[in-house]
Design an enzyme around this catalytic site. Structure first.
Site, mmCIF file in Angstrom:
data_model
loop_
_atom_site.group_PDB
_atom_site.id
_atom_site.type_symbol
_atom_site.label_atom_id
_atom_site.label_comp_id
_atom_site.label_asym_id
_atom_site.label_seq_id
_atom_site.Cartn_x
_atom_site.Cartn_y
_atom_site.Cartn_z
ATOM 1 N N GLY A 23 1.505 1.947 -3.655
ATOM 2 C CA GLY A 23 1.855 0.613 -3.183
ATOM 3 C C GLY A 23 0.663 0.011 -2.463
ATOM 4 N N GLU A 24 0.673 -1.276 -2.413
ATOM 5 C CA GLU A 24 -0.484 -1.921 -1.801
ATOM 6 C C GLU A 24 -0.072 -3.232 -1.165
ATOM 7 O OE1 GLU A 24 -3.731 -1.925 -4.417
ATOM 8 O OE2 GLU A 24 -4.850 -3.428 -3.300
ATOM 9 N N GLY A 25 -0.582 -3.504 0.020
ATOM 10 C CA GLY A 25 -0.326 -4.778 0.657
ATOM 11 C C GLY A 25 -1.648 -5.431 0.966
ATOM 12 N N GLY A 26 -1.615 -6.397 1.820
ATOM 13 C CA GLY A 26 -2.847 -7.111 2.147
ATOM 14 C C GLY A 26 -3.856 -6.230 2.854
ATOM 15 N N VAL A 81 -0.436 2.377 0.348
ATOM 16 C CA VAL A 81 0.470 3.515 0.502
ATOM 17 C C VAL A 81 0.151 4.524 -0.593
ATOM 18 C CG1 VAL A 81 2.861 4.280 0.591
ATOM 19 C CG2 VAL A 81 2.257 1.976 1.377
ATOM 20 N N LYS A 91 0.607 5.831 4.617
ATOM 21 C CA LYS A 91 0.119 4.455 4.638
ATOM 22 C C LYS A 91 -1.158 4.383 5.459
ATOM 23 C CE LYS A 91 1.555 -0.295 5.251
ATOM 24 N NZ LYS A 91 2.700 -1.196 5.213
ATOM 25 N N ASP A 111 10.804 -9.193 5.947
ATOM 26 C CA ASP A 111 10.382 -9.234 4.534
ATOM 27 C C ASP A 111 11.378 -8.486 3.676
ATOM 28 O OD1 ASP A 111 7.294 -8.430 2.725
ATOM 29 O OD2 ASP A 111 8.834 -9.954 2.394
#
Lengths: 361, 189
Positions: free
Chosen positions: A89-92, A96, A112, A224
């Site tokens: 997983g990836e965010g800004g 993860v 993370k 979110d």
């Protein structure tokens, strides 16, 4: 100006804007009459419209950044007692990873980690806030935090990294925290893949509400809530929803352009289709727990109808101001009406008599 | 006066052929700016195309001397075309990387706002765009500004002197038209 006969385009536009899909056939017959060639041209466009999905929703213009992401940790990297297996997983500002823990127990976890180069004080503060938020909570439907540390730090089995008081020593180290690995699929996918009846969907939804309730009682607002943050996993063959990605808004780090000839780029929080009106407002005032309730409402709507109240695609295509206006001012289509509409497209099978539902993207 | 300013003045005074000269100059500037920004050690930073375009505009154009809105429109149209070439090149490179093995990363798709267009899509749109331009130049211009230039539909409407309603409709039409075209060619997975 256009070689496509002006009629074809006008008819297409009228059809898409003012005629429900189930009446397109009749509408075309009316407008095209005997002109089969014209009808075929419009039909070709309408067919493309039906299956267009998210085609071209995101400008290619952002794609220029992708070549930059070559310095994430490689699989196999060891951080403390964990070995990174693969990114999941990836965010800004964080990634993860699926990771394997060796000591003191052997198990798979979700780790993370702040991305290289993103360890500014602001980002670290947010990251730490998220970790602490997770550490306070204790609920079967919320992914648990197991450990925390910083890259380059010696592993200290005696320390209690999940305590609120203890903070990882960040000098020279990018922070990470470790969570219970949730092997699951987004709740919407789970319901569709298993053709759950409305009642079964509600039965999965209630524990999600209980989880959010628990969080609110601890003073945490999720901000979110959306299907990809509510994963359904199986315990002893029974589906259990788990809420992940808590506490802190995952804003992608967009800087305001220095030369604002045309536009300001604000920091986006949340996901447009699930955002409450006050979140869309972005006035800088903090949102409260009711925002989560709104997003839960959106999720429920989607579980029961197969789509969000405002289509994500429509919101993304609108300019930012327009998106805000839609969320704040427009009245969404009622779920019952939505089900009637959707039953007419090729992609949705409404609740049949046996109560099983299928939606396809 | 810079070359670009001179060209824009020429366009302003009624010499539309000068517009052709714009593209190579703007392209070169954007290419340099993009390369410089990407070379900075900031992994994961999202490079905003419109920020690049604005930077290039400020660097190339003597803003005092270029008075009319139309001139900016010409500049941005050229810039969008230049961005198109840069982006397609990079998309092709990225596709080459994938097939060649590089990192086996699997990012979960999320609905975040700054999501990225898939390189396959970028190349496909590029391929189908010239055909659209032959049939409907205005629709193609909108695609270039929005999809390659990164402008919002509202901004593109201003640049093209369209009402917002017309621009939104034109965008719907352009997307669908490109999609149908790609389907016809069997270029969709």
């Amino acid at each position: 100006m256009s070689n496509e006969s002006p009629n074809a385009r006008a008819i297409f536009t009228d059809a898409v804007e003012s005629v429900p899909a189930e009446r397109w056939s009749d509408f075309l017959a009316e407008r095209c009459g005997e002109d089969h060639a014209l009808r075929a041209r419009v039909q070709r466009l309408l067919d493309a419209q039906l299956e267009i999905g998210s085609f071209m929703n995101h400008p290619a213009a952002a794609a220029i950044s992708t070549l930059n992401q070559t310095s994430l940790e490689e699989p196999g990297t060891i951080i403390g007692p964990y070995q990174l297996l693969q990114p999941i997983g990836e965010g800004g500002f964080g990634v993860v990873y699926l990771a394997e823990q060796e000591q003191p127990v052997r198990r798979k976890v979700a780790l993370k980690l702040i991305k290289p180069g993103m360890d500014t004080r602001q980002v670290i503060a947010r990251f730490e806030a998220e970790r602490q938020a997770l550490a306070i909570m204790d609920h079967v439907n919320i992914a648990r935090v197991l450990d925390a540390g910083a890259v380059g730090q010696a592993f200290q089995p005696d320390a209690d990294p999940t305590s609120q008081a203890g903070k990882p020593n960040l000098r020279g180290g990018r922070p990470y925290f470790v969570m219970e690995l949730v092997h699951g699929v987004p709740i919407t996918n789970y319901c569709d893949d298993n053709q759950l009846t409305p009642r079964q969907r509600l039965e999965l939804f209630v524990p999600v509400c209980q989880a959010i309730q628990h969080a609110h009682q601890k003073g945490i607002i999720h901000r979110d809530i959306k299907p990809s943050n509510v994963l359904v996993t199986l315990y002893d063959g029974k589906p259990v929803p788990k809420v992940i990605d808590f506490g802190v808004a995952k804003a992608t780090e967009q800087k305001l352009t220095e030369r604002t000839l045309f536009t300001h780029y604000g920091t986006m929080v949340g996901t447009p289709a699930y955002m409450s009106p006050e979140q869309a407002e972005m006035s800088g005032l903090d949102v409260d727990t009711r925002s989560d309730v709104y997003s839960l409402g959106v999720l429920l709507y989607e579980l029961l109808t197969g789509t969000t109240p405002f289509e994500g695609r429509r919101l993304r295509e609108a300019g930012f101001a327009e998106m805000q206006r839609i969320i704040r001012e427009e009245e969404p289509v009622k779920p019952s009406t939505r089900l009637c509409e959707l039953s007419r497209t090729t992609k949705f099978t409404p609740f049949p008599a046996d109560g099983k539902v299928t939606t396809t993207e | 006066m810079s070359d670009v300013t001179r060209i824009l003045s020429q366009i302003e005074s009624g010499d539309p052929s000068a517009a052709e000269e714009l593209l190579p100059l703007v392209y070169e500037e954007l290419r340099k700016l993009a390369a410089a920004k990407l070379a900075q050690e900031k992994p994961g930073q999202t490079l905003q195309a419109t920020a690049l375009v604005h930077d290039a505009y400020v660097r190339l154009v003597d803003v005092e001397k270029v008075k009319h809105w139309d001139s900016r429109g010409h500049f941005f149209a050229a810039a969008a075309e230049a961005m198109r070439r840069i982006l397609v090149d990079r998309a092709r490179q990225k596709l080459g990387l994938k097939h060649g093995g590089g990192l086996a990363r699997q990012a979960i798709e999320s609905d975040e706002v700054a999501n990225l267009a898939a390189p396959e899509e970028v190349v496909a749109v590029h391929d189908a765009l010239d055909a659209l331009a032959a049939e409907d130049p205005l629709a193609a211009d909108l695609v270039k500004l929005r999809y390659f230039g990164g402008f919002s539909i509202d901004e593109a409407a201003d640049i093209l002197h369209l009402s917002r309603t017309t621009a939104y409709r034109l965008w719907t039409y352009a997307r669908v038209s490109l999609r149908a075209s790609l389907k016809d060619r069997g270029e969709l997975g």
